[in-house]
Motif scaffolding. Structure first.
Motif, PDB file in Angstrom:
ATOM      1  N   UNK A   1      -7.905  12.477 -47.659  1.00  0.00           N
ATOM      2  CA  UNK A   1      -9.009  12.991 -48.490  1.00  0.00           C
ATOM      3  C   UNK A   1      -9.440  11.940 -49.520  1.00  0.00           C
ATOM      4  N   UNK A   2      -8.506  11.119 -49.964  1.00  0.00           N
ATOM      5  CA  UNK A   2      -8.837  10.092 -50.958  1.00  0.00           C
ATOM      6  C   UNK A   2      -9.691   8.982 -50.311  1.00  0.00           C
ATOM      7  N   UNK A   3      -9.297   8.584 -49.091  1.00  0.00           N
ATOM      8  CA  UNK A   3     -10.094   7.575 -48.370  1.00  0.00           C
ATOM      9  C   UNK A   3     -11.481   8.145 -48.052  1.00  0.00           C
ATOM     10  N   UNK A   4     -11.518   9.436 -47.747  1.00  0.00           N
ATOM     11  CA  UNK A   4     -12.798  10.082 -47.445  1.00  0.00           C
ATOM     12  C   UNK A   4     -13.697  10.106 -48.679  1.00  0.00           C
TER      13      UNK A   4
ATOM     14  N   UNK B   1     -14.866  18.245 -52.268  1.00  0.00           N
ATOM     15  CA  UNK B   1     -13.855  18.619 -51.267  1.00  0.00           C
ATOM     16  C   UNK B   1     -14.470  18.949 -49.900  1.00  0.00           C
ATOM     17  N   UNK B   2     -15.581  19.677 -49.904  1.00  0.00           N
ATOM     18  CA  UNK B   2     -16.218  20.054 -48.634  1.00  0.00           C
ATOM     19  C   UNK B   2     -17.008  18.884 -48.046  1.00  0.00           C
ATOM     20  N   UNK B   3     -17.702  18.160 -48.953  1.00  0.00           N
ATOM     21  CA  UNK B   3     -18.612  17.107 -48.487  1.00  0.00           C
ATOM     22  C   UNK B   3     -17.900  15.976 -47.740  1.00  0.00           C
ATOM     23  N   UNK B   4     -16.613  15.763 -48.054  1.00  0.00           N
ATOM     24  CA  UNK B   4     -15.910  14.639 -47.420  1.00  0.00           C
ATOM     25  C   UNK B   4     -15.501  14.932 -45.967  1.00  0.00           C
TER      26      UNK B   4
END
Ligand code: DC
Length: 224
Positions: free
Chosen positions: A33-36, A84-87
């Motif tokens: 999620x962080x890379x995203x 959170x959703x957009x990634x």
């Protein structure tokens, strides 16, 4: 206790990590999620995705906040906005592995990941380089894998549930490309840590994999 779970896309890491963390009362961090999040920002800013220096600067100067909800989901706030959703968009899926090659960007994110682990009273961390790089001294290391067709099918189902229509063939090509980029990059590539227990999840459901992981942990702990 620190538990590292690595593996390719669609191997079941996120669901397994969340459930293991819930049962053992630990925090759970989805490092992908962080890379995203950085991919989302780099795409918005129209950056050259192969420019290591610019990606490092971008990471150093953004405000990345990681929060955890009660269902063990990793929530991502970037410059104050909950993304959170957009990634999880197809656009981010397509570019995230390219950005994750940047050594400068990785250095910053790995620093944050280690800081989160230090502050937590026990954590399950999942990603591609957790057992081999981020938490090299983790108490327990797992590498989850599954056949390519099965991993593609799982990702397709996830996207269907979110109302995102994707062509299974394009998804298979995208996952194949991500696997290749993630395992061939120079900086902390996806690979199995020598001490990791490898679990092929192709023929198991979530509950069965969680049982296996917890069983291995209990067995190892009982031997001291
Ligand atoms: O787990 P995921 O599909 O959300 O991860 C997205 C990408 O982020 C993955 O293709 C490679 C990168 N990644 C990484 O390089 N290192 C990690 N520890 C986690 C993810």
């Amino acid at each position: 206790m620190q538990i590292a779970i690595d593996g390719p896309a669609g191997a079941g890491k996120s669901s397994v990590a969340k459930e293991v963390a819930r049962r053992l009362g630990l925090k759970c961090l989805d490092t992908g999620a962080m890379y995203r999040a950085l991919t989302f920002k780099a795409l918005n800013e129209g950056l050259d995705l192969s420019d290591n220096f610019l990606l490092g600067e971008l990471t150093r100067h953004c405000q990345l906040e990681i929060k955890f909800d009660k269902n063990m989901n990793t929530l991502i706030l970037l410059d104050g906005e909950d993304i959170t959703e957009k990634i999880r968009s197809p656009e981010v899926n397509k570019h995230v592995s390219l950005i994750a090659r940047s050594p400068d960007l990785r250095k910053e994110l790995v620093y944050l990941q280690r800081k989160i682990a230090e502050k937590s009273n026990g954590i399950v961390m999942e990603g591609r380089d957790i057992g081999t790089n981020v938490l090299i001294n983790a108490d327990h290391k797992f590498f989850l894998d599954a056949g390519l067709e099965e991993r593609t099918h799982r990702r397709w189902l996830e996207m269907q549930e979110k109302g995102l229509e994707v062509d299974p063939d394009s998804l298979l090509k995208e996952i194949t490309a991500r696997d290749r980029i993630d395992s061939e990059r120079k900086e902390a590539p996806l690979k199995i840590a020598p001490e990791a227990r490898v679990i092929d999840t192709t023929c198991y459901n979530l509950e069965e994999v969680v049982e296996k992981v917890i069983g291995f942990i209990k067995h190892t702990e009982s031997r001291g």
